[in-house]
Design a protein around this motif. Structure first.
Motif, PDB file in Angstrom:
ATOM      1  N   PRO A 176       0.849  -1.194   0.000  1.00  0.00           N
ATOM      2  CA  PRO A 176       0.000   0.000   0.000  1.00  0.00           C
ATOM      3  C   PRO A 176       0.886   1.246   0.000  1.00  0.00           C
ATOM      4  O   PRO A 176       1.988   1.236   0.563  1.00  0.00           O
ATOM      5  N   ALA A 177       0.413   2.314  -0.617  1.00  0.00           N
ATOM      6  CA  ALA A 177       1.216   3.530  -0.741  1.00  0.00           C
ATOM      7  C   ALA A 177       1.703   4.031   0.610  1.00  0.00           C
ATOM      8  O   ALA A 177       2.820   4.550   0.730  1.00  0.00           O
ATOM      9  N   ARG A 178       0.884   3.848   1.654  1.00  0.00           N
ATOM     10  CA  ARG A 178       1.251   4.380   2.973  1.00  0.00           C
ATOM     11  C   ARG A 178       2.475   3.683   3.560  1.00  0.00           C
ATOM     12  O   ARG A 178       3.129   4.212   4.466  1.00  0.00           O
ATOM     13  N   ASP A 179       2.784   2.467   3.082  1.00  0.00           N
ATOM     14  CA  ASP A 179       3.917   1.705   3.628  1.00  0.00           C
ATOM     15  C   ASP A 179       5.174   1.798   2.773  1.00  0.00           C
ATOM     16  O   ASP A 179       6.264   1.427   3.223  1.00  0.00           O
ATOM     17  N   GLN A 180       5.044   2.267   1.555  1.00  0.00           N
ATOM     18  CA  GLN A 180       6.165   2.205   0.616  1.00  0.00           C
ATOM     19  C   GLN A 180       7.356   3.051   1.056  1.00  0.00           C
ATOM     20  O   GLN A 180       8.502   2.598   1.002  1.00  0.00           O
ATOM     21  N   ARG A 200      11.908  -9.551   4.438  1.00  0.00           N
ATOM     22  CA  ARG A 200      11.376  -8.655   5.463  1.00  0.00           C
ATOM     23  C   ARG A 200       9.892  -8.394   5.245  1.00  0.00           C
ATOM     24  O   ARG A 200       9.107  -8.347   6.200  1.00  0.00           O
ATOM     25  N   LEU A 201       9.505  -8.231   4.007  1.00  0.00           N
ATOM     26  CA  LEU A 201       8.092  -7.977   3.712  1.00  0.00           C
ATOM     27  C   LEU A 201       7.242  -9.212   4.007  1.00  0.00           C
ATOM     28  O   LEU A 201       6.110  -9.095   4.469  1.00  0.00           O
ATOM     29  N   ARG A 202       7.798 -10.401   3.739  1.00  0.00           N
ATOM     30  CA  ARG A 202       7.052 -11.626   4.061  1.00  0.00           C
ATOM     31  C   ARG A 202       6.883 -11.759   5.574  1.00  0.00           C
ATOM     32  O   ARG A 202       5.808 -12.153   6.049  1.00  0.00           O
ATOM     33  N   GLN A 203       7.926 -11.451   6.317  1.00  0.00           N
ATOM     34  CA  GLN A 203       7.830 -11.519   7.779  1.00  0.00           C
ATOM     35  C   GLN A 203       6.786 -10.535   8.300  1.00  0.00           C
ATOM     36  O   GLN A 203       6.075 -10.828   9.250  1.00  0.00           O
ATOM     37  N   TRP A 217      -8.527 -13.712   6.231  1.00  0.00           N
ATOM     38  CA  TRP A 217      -8.542 -14.259   4.877  1.00  0.00           C
ATOM     39  C   TRP A 217      -8.620 -13.131   3.861  1.00  0.00           C
ATOM     40  O   TRP A 217      -7.950 -13.158   2.818  1.00  0.00           O
ATOM     41  N   LYS A 218      -9.439 -12.132   4.139  1.00  0.00           N
ATOM     42  CA  LYS A 218      -9.565 -11.001   3.208  1.00  0.00           C
ATOM     43  C   LYS A 218      -8.264 -10.212   3.128  1.00  0.00           C
ATOM     44  O   LYS A 218      -7.875  -9.741   2.056  1.00  0.00           O
ATOM     45  N   ARG A 219      -7.599 -10.086   4.288  1.00  0.00           N
ATOM     46  CA  ARG A 219      -6.335  -9.357   4.298  1.00  0.00           C
ATOM     47  C   ARG A 219      -5.310 -10.068   3.409  1.00  0.00           C
ATOM     48  O   ARG A 219      -4.621  -9.435   2.595  1.00  0.00           O
ATOM     49  N   LEU A 220      -5.202 -11.384   3.553  1.00  0.00           N
ATOM     50  CA  LEU A 220      -4.261 -12.134   2.738  1.00  0.00           C
ATOM     51  C   LEU A 220      -4.657 -12.069   1.264  1.00  0.00           C
ATOM     52  O   LEU A 220      -3.803 -11.958   0.379  1.00  0.00           O
ATOM     53  N   GLY A 221      -5.955 -12.105   1.001  1.00  0.00           N
ATOM     54  CA  GLY A 221      -6.430 -11.988  -0.375  1.00  0.00           C
ATOM     55  C   GLY A 221      -6.017 -10.662  -0.997  1.00  0.00           C
ATOM     56  O   GLY A 221      -5.606 -10.601  -2.162  1.00  0.00           O
ATOM     57  N   ARG A 222      -6.099  -9.592  -0.205  1.00  0.00           N
ATOM     58  CA  ARG A 222      -5.680  -8.275  -0.709  1.00  0.00           C
ATOM     59  C   ARG A 222      -4.184  -8.239  -0.999  1.00  0.00           C
ATOM     60  O   ARG A 222      -3.744  -7.676  -1.988  1.00  0.00           O
ATOM     61  N   ARG A 223      -3.392  -8.869  -0.113  1.00  0.00           N
ATOM     62  CA  ARG A 223      -1.945  -8.885  -0.314  1.00  0.00           C
ATOM     63  C   ARG A 223      -1.585  -9.668  -1.590  1.00  0.00           C
ATOM     64  O   ARG A 223      -0.719  -9.250  -2.357  1.00  0.00           O
ATOM     65  N   LEU A 224      -2.267 -10.802  -1.800  1.00  0.00           N
ATOM     66  CA  LEU A 224      -2.003 -11.584  -3.006  1.00  0.00           C
ATOM     67  C   LEU A 224      -2.459 -10.831  -4.257  1.00  0.00           C
ATOM     68  O   LEU A 224      -1.840 -10.927  -5.319  1.00  0.00           O
ATOM     69  N   THR A 225      -3.553 -10.091  -4.129  1.00  0.00           N
ATOM     70  CA  THR A 225      -4.033  -9.272  -5.243  1.00  0.00           C
ATOM     71  C   THR A 225      -2.984  -8.241  -5.628  1.00  0.00           C
ATOM     72  O   THR A 225      -2.694  -8.024  -6.807  1.00  0.00           O
ATOM     73  N   GLU A 226      -2.390  -7.596  -4.624  1.00  0.00           N
ATOM     74  CA  GLU A 226      -1.349  -6.600  -4.889  1.00  0.00           C
ATOM     75  C   GLU A 226      -0.117  -7.252  -5.517  1.00  0.00           C
ATOM     76  O   GLU A 226       0.514  -6.687  -6.407  1.00  0.00           O
ATOM     77  N   LEU A 227       0.201  -8.449  -5.068  1.00  0.00           N
ATOM     78  CA  LEU A 227       1.392  -9.140  -5.567  1.00  0.00           C
ATOM     79  C   LEU A 227       1.219  -9.585  -7.015  1.00  0.00           C
ATOM     80  O   LEU A 227       2.116  -9.417  -7.840  1.00  0.00           O
ATOM     81  N   LEU A 228       0.063 -10.165  -7.336  1.00  0.00           N
ATOM     82  CA  LEU A 228      -0.156 -10.739  -8.660  1.00  0.00           C
ATOM     83  C   LEU A 228      -0.735  -9.745  -9.655  1.00  0.00           C
ATOM     84  O   LEU A 228      -0.621  -9.930 -10.863  1.00  0.00           O
ATOM     85  N   GLY A 229      -1.385  -8.696  -9.148  1.00  0.00           N
ATOM     86  CA  GLY A 229      -2.022  -7.745 -10.037  1.00  0.00           C
ATOM     87  C   GLY A 229      -3.393  -8.193 -10.506  1.00  0.00           C
ATOM     88  O   GLY A 229      -4.009  -7.540 -11.348  1.00  0.00           O
ATOM     89  N   ASN A 230      -3.893  -9.307 -10.009  1.00  0.00           N
ATOM     90  CA  ASN A 230      -5.245  -9.803 -10.305  1.00  0.00           C
ATOM     91  C   ASN A 230      -5.969 -10.061  -8.992  1.00  0.00           C
ATOM     92  O   ASN A 230      -5.343 -10.444  -7.997  1.00  0.00           O
ATOM     93  N   LYS A 231      -7.294  -9.887  -8.988  1.00  0.00           N
ATOM     94  CA  LYS A 231      -8.072 -10.060  -7.767  1.00  0.00           C
ATOM     95  C   LYS A 231      -8.009 -11.511  -7.298  1.00  0.00           C
ATOM     96  O   LYS A 231      -8.236 -12.443  -8.061  1.00  0.00           O
ATOM     97  N   VAL A 232      -7.694 -11.692  -6.008  1.00  0.00           N
ATOM     98  CA  VAL A 232      -7.582 -13.024  -5.409  1.00  0.00           C
ATOM     99  C   VAL A 232      -8.570 -13.124  -4.248  1.00  0.00           C
ATOM    100  O   VAL A 232      -8.656 -12.217  -3.414  1.00  0.00           O
TER     101      VAL A 232
END
Length: 268
Positions: A176-180, A200-203, A217-232
């Protein structure tokens, strides 16, 4: 000297003060030391490769390619330079020609390249694959640079300054932009490698998931969405069983997703 020219073009010597920078020049950063080195070379051997221009009226010309050479020639004290005149291109083609020339030469900073690819794709309504074909690069090359546009301005500046590599930038673009900014500063301060930053980011995001905790579950889904660029979307139960759904809207988008997962079309 012979120059390769397109139909409708010619090579002439033009006064430097009649040439103007291109309106859609994506390159914004010109290293002064590098310009001085090029200027010294021009004083010794002259300007071997012509710039590319087109007439814009009143005896003036617009640069389509070669602004760095034009600037160095000014520093070298030249009064005129060789130029290929391309009066056969319209406004759209002029912008595209300049963009492609810079992208093919890899003379742009990472963020200039990202914005240039975005401009090229938007103007010609190109897919990532088609844009890659136009500049002679792979689709992954184009996709990786376009991901940099997800970076906040402060991180973009670090990337352009060379404090962060493309690998660092791709990892940070998933946040997320706030963490970059925080993680970019930590990476630069500790001089982390890309693998260290990714670890470090995985930890940071590794937390246990529990049955019935939809928020996790939704939080992890959002993280995977950001990683892959497709909705998970993720669902699971206490026994560790569940399903993961990755959404795509076109076959091309699926191809890009498969590439990011390490598959190649030749595998099918």
């Amino acid at each position: 000297m012979n120059y390769d020219t397109a139909a409708g073009s010619q090579v002439v010597r033009l006064p430097l003060d009649l040439i103007r920078p291109g309106k859609a020049q994506m390159r914004r950063i010109f290293n002064p030391d590098a310009l001085d080195d090029l200027a010294e070379s021009i004083r010794s051997a002259g300007l071997i490769q012509p710039v590319v221009v087109r007439g814009i009226g009143d005896g003036l010309y617009e640069l389509l390619a070669g602004e760095r050479r034009w600037r160095a020639a000014q520093r070298a004290g030249l009064h005129d330079i060789p130029a290929i005149v391309r009066d056969d291109v319209d406004d759209q083609e002029a912008v595209v020609l300049g963009l492609i020339e810079n992208l093919q030469r890899e003379s742009l900073t990472p963020m200039e390249t990202a914005h240039g690819l975005k401009e090229l794709s938007a103007r010609l309504e190109l897919t990532h694959a088609a844009a890659a074909d136009r500049i002679g690069k792979s689709r992954v090359y184009v996709t990786n640079f376009l991901r940099l546009l997800n970076l906040c301005e402060a991180v973009q500046e670090r990337v352009n300054a060379g404090e962060l590599s493309m690998g660092h930038a791709r990892a940070l673009a998933t946040l997320p932009a706030r963490d970059q900014s925080h993680w970019a500063a930590e990476t630069a301060r500790h001089q982390w490698s890309v693998r260290t930053l990714e670890a470090r980011l995985r930890q940071r995001t590794a937390q246990p998931l529990h049955e019935g905790n939809d928020a996790e579950w939704k939080r992890l889904g959002r993280r995977l969405t950001e990683l892959l660029g497709n909705k998970v979307e993720l669902r699971g139960d206490a026994r560790g069983r569940g399903d993961m759904t990755i959404k795509f809207h076109t076959f091309e988008e699926l191809d890009g997703l498969l590439e990011r997962l390490g598959y190649d079309n030749d595998d099918f």
